[in-house]
Write an enzyme that holds these catalytic residues in place. Structure first.
Site: not given
Ligand code: CTP
Length: 402
Positions: A207-208
């Protein structure tokens, strides 16, 4: 707000003290403010304070018992460009929903032909009560603008939703209501927001750190200008408060793509503020991966470019807005994305600007449209940046129509 005529109705709530700041801010913006108070409100804040700040007598009763002078609710209702009730108690909201007219504030509400906004203030359980929520829904259906209370500490010491919105934010929302020329009612926009999570196994993902704040602020701003908004959101902790926003929760880039592809054809446009993963694991491990290996390689495959797909099916009457977060050659890269994804305009932010971009409350952007026009803005809160973006979107949407 210069010379706008505003009625401020104040009801009995501990938040009545904030009404003093509200009057001060409205007057500072150039508005003419007439304050109406209920009898109970007078126990929380004095008419003297409100009269001094508004520079006008405060009205409470239907007539002055000393000389019989009549305070005409009909005249008041016709005078106003906008009526705001803040703080609005559960009692007053209930009476508004039922059409009860037992004080000057309520009779004026029933006579008002102007837009009406209400900023509720009460304890969290009262606010959540089904009776109160049904009253709010009824008012919304009748076109009353509800300024949803934020979540926070309440006068009771409890935490929850119910405290009145801050005066600065209320004034900002009233400005939007009064700026009729950029009204977006009848329009439907999609907004993508937040990160995507690409699962490696049942509990791990790639993810980020996108917080979703920029996309959510854009959705709120669009909804405040009357648009219907579908917010396609990756996993975030921010919440959408405006009732004009329909939330569509997704996790992966594929899910975001499917939702956007399904909803876009029926919309007037989309703002692509999500930080979509560019790659996803080729296959997902069932269950939870065990450690036991000296190294681990995961094969990644590209995700679908959602903005580019929407750009490829975009019709003439639709507006498509993208974002570009760049670390180098910012302008060149943004222009390339604008062209390749067939966007109408792109919002460029640079990783080199401190306090801009991911996971902060501020942003510094440059908006470039496909005719080559470009505007650079200073560092501001994401709420203010959302306003700039929606201004541009309104201009662009109106340009398409004319
Ligand atoms: N975008 C999208 N779908 C993707 C990737 C990006 O819709 N799979 C959108 C973003 O929401 C943004 C725009 O495309 O509005 C640009 O995203 P960005 O991550 O800056 O660029 P990429 O196209 O992914 O290119 P790169 O990461 O190589 O800069």
């Amino acid at each position: 707000m210069m010379n706008k005529k505003i009625i401020l109705g104040v009801t009995g709530s501990i938040a009545a003290y904030k009404a003093a700041t509200l009057v001060r801010l409205l007057v500072k913006e150039g508005a003419e403010v007439k304050v109406l108070m209920t009898n109970t409100a007078r126990q929380f804040i004095t008419p003297l304070t409100m009269a001094t700040l508004s520079k006008r007598p405060v009205l409470v009763e239907f007539f002055n018992p000393e000389n019989g002078e009549w305070n005409s609710h009909v005249k008041l209702g016709l005078w106003a460009d906008l009526m705001l009730i803040a703080p609005a108690s559960a009692n007053t909201i209930g009476k508004m929903a039922c059409g009860i007219a037992d004080n000057l504030l309520l009779t004026t509400y029933l006579s008002a032909r102007c837009p009406v906004a209400v900023a509720p203030a009460m304890d969290l359980d009262m606010y959540a009560h089904v009776a109160h929520q049904q009253n709010l829904s009824l008012l919304r259906l009748r076109g009353v603008h509800i300024i949803e209370p934020p979540v926070g500490e309440l006068a009771s010491g409890l935490q929850g939703q119910g405290r009145m919105e801050e005066p600065e934010e209320i004034v900002r929302l009233l400005q939007i209501l009064l700026e009729k020329k950029i009204c977006l009612s009848g329009k439907h926009f999609l907004v993508t927001a937040g990160p995507t999570h690409e699962n490696i196994d049942a509990v791990r993902f790639i993810g980020n750190s996108s917080s979703g704040k920029m996309g959510y602020a854009i959705a709120e701003e669009l909804a405040w200008r009357g648009a219907r908004v579908t917010l396609i959101s990756g996993p975030v902790s921010v919440v959408a408060r405006h009732p004009g926003i329909t939330l569509c929760r997704v996790a992966s880039a594929q899910e975001m793509y499917e939702a956007a592809a399904r909803l876009f054809p029926e919309s007037d446009g989309a703002v692509m503020a999500a930080a979509v993963a560019d790659f996803t694991p080729e296959s997902r491990v069932e269950g939870k991966m065990k450690r036991g290996k000296s190294s681990l390689s995961i094969t990644l495959t590209p995700t679908k470019d959602i903005a580019a797909y929407l750009g490829s099916i975009k019709k003439k009457n639709q507006t498509l807005v993208g974002f570009a977060l760049e670390a180098a050659d910012e302008h060149t890269n943004a222009l390339k994305k604008l062209r390749e994804k067939n966007l109408d305009f792109i919002v460029l932010n640079s990783l080199n600007d401190p306090n801009a971009g991911f996971n902060v409350d501020t942003n510094k952007v440059c908006i470039i449209d496909r005719t080559g026009r470009e505007a650079t803005y200073e560092l501001k809160s994401k709420i203010e940046v959302a306003k700039d973006i929606v201004n541009k979107l309104s201009e662009w949407a109106n340009r398409i129509e004319s």
